[in-house]
Write an enzyme that holds these catalytic residues in place. Structure first.
Site, PDB file in Angstrom:
ATOM      1  N   GLY A  11      -3.864 -12.852   3.391  1.00  0.00           N
ATOM      2  CA  GLY A  11      -2.659 -12.389   2.705  1.00  0.00           C
ATOM      3  C   GLY A  11      -1.405 -12.726   3.495  1.00  0.00           C
ATOM      4  O   GLY A  11      -1.472 -13.355   4.557  1.00  0.00           O
ATOM      5  N   ARG A 107     -19.731   1.317  14.154  1.00  0.00           N
ATOM      6  CA  ARG A 107     -20.942   0.583  14.585  1.00  0.00           C
ATOM      7  C   ARG A 107     -20.661  -0.323  15.767  1.00  0.00           C
ATOM      8  O   ARG A 107     -21.455  -0.462  16.673  1.00  0.00           O
ATOM      9  CB  ARG A 107     -21.458  -0.299  13.433  1.00  0.00           C
ATOM     10  CG  ARG A 107     -22.361   0.392  12.445  1.00  0.00           C
ATOM     11  CD  ARG A 107     -23.157  -0.630  11.619  1.00  0.00           C
ATOM     12  NE  ARG A 107     -22.405  -1.665  10.952  1.00  0.00           N
ATOM     13  CZ  ARG A 107     -21.771  -1.519   9.785  1.00  0.00           C
ATOM     14  NH1 ARG A 107     -21.776  -0.358   9.174  1.00  0.00           N
ATOM     15  NH2 ARG A 107     -21.135  -2.531   9.235  1.00  0.00           N
ATOM     16  N   TYR A 146      -1.245   3.093  -5.627  1.00  0.00           N
ATOM     17  CA  TYR A 146      -1.027   2.548  -4.275  1.00  0.00           C
ATOM     18  C   TYR A 146      -0.745   3.684  -3.295  1.00  0.00           C
ATOM     19  O   TYR A 146      -1.358   3.768  -2.231  1.00  0.00           O
ATOM     20  CB  TYR A 146       0.138   1.565  -4.304  1.00  0.00           C
ATOM     21  CG  TYR A 146       0.359   0.830  -2.994  1.00  0.00           C
ATOM     22  CD1 TYR A 146      -0.566  -0.103  -2.537  1.00  0.00           C
ATOM     23  CD2 TYR A 146       1.502   1.052  -2.226  1.00  0.00           C
ATOM     24  CE1 TYR A 146      -0.363  -0.789  -1.343  1.00  0.00           C
ATOM     25  CE2 TYR A 146       1.713   0.368  -1.044  1.00  0.00           C
ATOM     26  CZ  TYR A 146       0.784  -0.558  -0.597  1.00  0.00           C
ATOM     27  OH  TYR A 146       0.997  -1.233   0.584  1.00  0.00           O
ATOM     28  N   LYS A 150      -3.190   4.777  -0.127  1.00  0.00           N
ATOM     29  CA  LYS A 150      -2.787   4.754   1.293  1.00  0.00           C
ATOM     30  C   LYS A 150      -2.846   6.150   1.905  1.00  0.00           C
ATOM     31  O   LYS A 150      -3.190   6.309   3.078  1.00  0.00           O
ATOM     32  CB  LYS A 150      -1.387   4.159   1.447  1.00  0.00           C
ATOM     33  CG  LYS A 150      -1.313   2.674   1.112  1.00  0.00           C
ATOM     34  CD  LYS A 150      -2.121   1.828   2.087  1.00  0.00           C
ATOM     35  CE  LYS A 150      -1.956   0.335   1.844  1.00  0.00           C
ATOM     36  NZ  LYS A 150      -2.844  -0.484   2.704  1.00  0.00           N
ATOM     37  N   TYR A 160     -12.247  10.258  10.667  1.00  0.00           N
ATOM     38  CA  TYR A 160     -13.133   9.515  11.578  1.00  0.00           C
ATOM     39  C   TYR A 160     -12.674   9.684  13.022  1.00  0.00           C
ATOM     40  O   TYR A 160     -13.480   9.717  13.936  1.00  0.00           O
ATOM     41  CB  TYR A 160     -13.185   8.022  11.202  1.00  0.00           C
ATOM     42  CG  TYR A 160     -14.272   7.713  10.212  1.00  0.00           C
ATOM     43  CD1 TYR A 160     -14.126   8.027   8.871  1.00  0.00           C
ATOM     44  CD2 TYR A 160     -15.473   7.126  10.620  1.00  0.00           C
ATOM     45  CE1 TYR A 160     -15.133   7.759   7.948  1.00  0.00           C
ATOM     46  CE2 TYR A 160     -16.479   6.857   9.712  1.00  0.00           C
ATOM     47  CZ  TYR A 160     -16.307   7.167   8.377  1.00  0.00           C
ATOM     48  OH  TYR A 160     -17.315   6.912   7.469  1.00  0.00           O
TER      49      TYR A 160
END
Ligand code: UDP
Length: 311
Positions: A11, A107, A146, A150, A160
């Protein structure tokens, strides 16, 4: 040599990030489904042994064999006309895409950076916007796909970090422009430059008094790199604090292109934010970062690029 995964690497912003990391001596794995990105943005890198392009959708599982040190999650339609055209894809990129890339980072024991957006502030009621502002977002309006994507991406990133111990960063990126924006991208700067170069009417939405603060892409990329290298884990604004009315921006582009185009006024899209200006004192203090390229210089470079694309 460290290895970075960049989602949305083909992008506009992602491809500049690929360039910059390769210049820094990193190895880059670029993931993109080419929905809004383009091979043209990365074709100059495909011969490099430090660069690997994988055409894939990051909302479906992606297998990466190599060790990975950094994950930059930039994949998402970002122009209002793109996210209105691709609402489900936009929501998936922020939700499933962010989940899966956080899992990948977990991971690989990699550091993760989310490319979030000033859109988390919606149509802001405080000005300028600092990171402590929670925003004014219409979840069911056209831009909600959008904005909420976000906002959700920020929430899952923090989860996390807090509950899985992942090393994460969140950049709230304000309007950014420069080379490799698509000519038909629909955002104000590409639209105005294209119209000005063709001598067509310049379409200013509303009365043109709404404001934005536009940052040249090299400055934004520098901010993202510094944030990744820092140890700051809460959201941080990355953008230009120089605010300009959209009508004035159109006049500047007419001037810089020596165009005879006239401004015409069209209906303001629903929920279009009236003002937007980042408070970047946090980035200045923590990253020692602020934009360096003036709007005039950045626009001249961008116009030069568009001249090669619109003939
Ligand atoms: N805009 C405009 N004419 C255009 C495209 C956009 O006047 O052809 C306006 C838009 O309504 C908004 C501002 O320019 O107020 C910035 O729009 P853009 O799509 O670049 O990004 P946004 O900040 O809205 O995500």
């Amino acid at each position: 040599m460290s290895t970075a995964v960049i989602t949305g690497g083909a992008g506009f912003l992602g491809s500049h990030l690929c360039d910059r990391l390769i210049q820094e001596g990193q190895s880059v794995i670029c993931l993109d489904n080419l929905l809004t990105g383009s091979i043209d943005n990365i074709s100059h890198l495909t011969g490099s042994s430090a660069f690997r392009f994988v055409r894939c959708d990051v909302t479906e599982d992606v297998f990466i064999e190599e060790d990975v040190d950094f994950v930059y999650h930039c994949a998402s339609p970002a122009s209002p006309s793109d996210f209105l055209r691709l609402p489900i894809e936009t929501l998936r990129a922020g939700s499933f895409g962010t989940h899966l890339m956080l899992e990948l980072a977990a991971r690989k024991k990699a550091r993760f950076l989310l490319a979030s957006s000033s859109e988390v502030y919606g149509d802001p009621l405080t000005h300028p916007q600092s990171e402590t502002y929670w925003g004014n977002v219409n979840p069911i309006g056209p831009r909600g796909v959008y904005d909420e994507s976000k906002r959700y991406a920020e929430a899952v990133t923090m989860a996390y970090h807090r509950y899985r111990g992942l090393d994460t960063r969140i950049a709230r990126i304000f309007n950014t422009y420069g080379e490799r924006m698509r000519v038909d991208d629909g955002r104000a700067i590409p639209a105005f430059i294209k119209q000005a170069l063709h001598g067509h009417d310049i379409t200013v939405f509303g009365d043109g008094t709404q404001t934005r603060s536009v940052s040249y892409v090299a400055d934004t990329v520098e901010g993202l790199l510094r944030l990744m290298k820092s140890d700051y884990r809460l959201p941080m604004n990355i953008g230009s604090p120089e605010e300009i009315a959209i009508g004035r921006l159109a006049e500047e582009i007419i001037g810089l292109t020596n165009s005879k185009s006239k401004i015409v006024y069209k209906a303001l899209p629903e929920d279009d934010p009236k003002v937007r200006q980042p408070d970047i004192s946090l980035a200045k203090r923590v990253l020692k970062w602020e934009p360096r390229v003036s709007r005039q210089e950045g626009l001249i470079r961008t116009i030069q690029y568009f001249r090669t694309k619109t003939s």
